[in-house]
Design a protein around this motif. Structure first.
Motif, PDB file in Angstrom:
ATOM      1  N   LEU A   1     -34.962  16.846  -5.094  1.00  0.00           N
ATOM      2  CA  LEU A   1     -34.837  15.469  -5.412  1.00  0.00           C
ATOM      3  C   LEU A   1     -33.146  14.941  -5.173  1.00  0.00           C
ATOM      4  CD1 LEU A   1     -36.360  15.297  -8.945  1.00  0.00           C
ATOM      5  CD2 LEU A   1     -37.124  14.176  -6.989  1.00  0.00           C
TER       6      LEU A   1
ATOM      7  N   ASP B   1     -32.140  12.018  -2.472  1.00  0.00           N
ATOM      8  CA  ASP B   1     -31.136  10.935  -2.876  1.00  0.00           C
ATOM      9  C   ASP B   1     -29.663  10.891  -2.059  1.00  0.00           C
ATOM     10  OD1 ASP B   1     -30.889   8.785  -4.691  1.00  0.00           O
ATOM     11  OD2 ASP B   1     -29.432   9.742  -6.069  1.00  0.00           O
TER      12      ASP B   1
ATOM     13  N   ALA C   1     -41.729  11.219  -5.094  1.00  0.00           N
ATOM     14  CA  ALA C   1     -41.513  11.311  -3.627  1.00  0.00           C
ATOM     15  C   ALA C   1     -42.805  11.017  -2.973  1.00  0.00           C
ATOM     16  CB  ALA C   1     -40.986  12.800  -3.072  1.00  0.00           C
TER      17      ALA C   1
ATOM     18  N   LEU D   1     -37.884   9.236  -1.323  1.00  0.00           N
ATOM     19  CA  LEU D   1     -38.101   9.269  -2.838  1.00  0.00           C
ATOM     20  C   LEU D   1     -38.651   7.752  -3.218  1.00  0.00           C
ATOM     21  CD1 LEU D   1     -34.704  10.422  -4.184  1.00  0.00           C
ATOM     22  CD2 LEU D   1     -36.671  11.608  -4.259  1.00  0.00           C
TER      23      LEU D   1
ATOM     24  N   GLY E   1     -38.557   8.550  -8.384  1.00  0.00           N
ATOM     25  CA  GLY E   1     -37.949   9.482  -7.996  1.00  0.00           C
ATOM     26  C   GLY E   1     -36.637   9.265  -8.150  1.00  0.00           C
ATOM     27  N   ARG E   2     -36.026   8.154  -7.466  1.00  0.00           N
ATOM     28  CA  ARG E   2     -34.575   8.014  -7.382  1.00  0.00           C
ATOM     29  C   ARG E   2     -34.011   8.115  -9.007  1.00  0.00           C
ATOM     30  NH1 ARG E   2     -35.058   5.249  -3.037  1.00  0.00           N
ATOM     31  NH2 ARG E   2     -36.176   3.731  -3.900  1.00  0.00           N
TER      32      ARG E   2
END
Lengths: 166, 166
Positions: free
Chosen positions: B55, B59, B93, B109, B113-114
């Motif tokens: 992740l 990002d 994602a 993402l 997800g972000r």
DNA sequence: TATTGTTATACTCTATAACTATA
DNA sequence: TATAGTTATAGAGTATAACAATA
């Protein structure tokens, strides 16, 4: 010319000098690489790091219970059972009953086991010389202090996930 | 003045200041404890260290192929497949096809997800503060130098043992 | 031919719970 | 009740080989 370190890229997530995640990854990489190196060195003997730890401990401490071995090496009791099964099958250690407590064993090295303990210790010394030999005594002292500090702080707050408090 | 270190006994095999096996054990313990701490902190989010790494990397780096993620994080390609399956199932994602190479993905993402990447980074910061926050910049610099030295020396010699014929 | 990703497989490590036999 | 050891099981990490689609 200097290329990047091959394979693993410990700084991939960022600079470990300023990035905590990268520092954690570096810690993991160093550990994994060290264990892998020791395993490679022990391979000709037909044993791995887990056997090595118990062989050396028995050679040093003398007859010990399985629980005692686990406590000394940070292993769960079920892990010790498995490793001991292997060591007995290899003829390197024997489970004798403890005299004063018929639940417990007094694990002993066989003659062959003692030979393996010392041969493998010599093999391990070669790995150690490569991995740690370049450290000055002051470097080494510092490393131990830093790692110990990290370890105790992690064990403090890790949600009561106490390891071998048995 | 010094009492024994609490909890795990990293010095069980000997003194890590003079005993290589004990130093190796200390390295292993510190790594395992650090990972366990991070997992504990991430647990409320329903993810673990392996998801966290991907992740945060996505990002930071933007859309990346699975192979690229593996290279950045030191993961095998098959491991990335498994983690990506989990991240997609969690809705964090998505696998989009890369435009220029229809074999590869451009992993992105999701909005969620972000959000997870940043929330988990904050959670990780708390662990980091406890584990690494006490280190002075000089301490930290030293630790990185020492660990990097060990890592590169381990990677140098440990893979040459594999016969690896073709 | 080489590379991206998938699947299958296997071994290690860690951990827990249930069980036995002793204490 | 508690402890030493055993067994079964499970999840996570690591690794390899075989394969399909694409380069």
């Amino acid at each position: 010319m200097d290329t990047e370190p091959p394979g693993r890229a410990p700084t991939a997530l960022g600079d470990p000098r300023s990035d905590d995640k990268a520092l954690g990854l570096l810690l993991a990489s160093a550990h994994e690489a060290a264990r892998s190196s020791l395993n490679a060195e022990l391979r000709p003997l037909g044993i791995e790091t887990r056997h090595f730890g118990i062989l050396v401990t028995l050679d040093r401490a003398g007859p010990t219970s399985q629980r005692g071995l686990g406590a000394l090496l940070g292993l769960d009791k079920s892990a010790v059972v498995r490793i001991m099964d292997e060591l007995e099958r290899l003829g390197l250690a024997v489970r004798k009953r403890a005299e004063h407590d018929r639940r417990a064993y007094a694990i002993e090295l066989t003659t062959e086991g003692r030979r393996y303990a010392r041969t493998s210790a010599t093999a391990a010394d070669e790995v150690s010389a490569r991995l740690f030999g370049w450290l000055s005594p002051a470097d080494r002292d510092r490393l131990v202090t830093l790692l110990t500090g990290i370890l105790t702080r992690a064990d403090d707050g890790s949600t009561g996930n106490e390891p071998n408090r048995s």
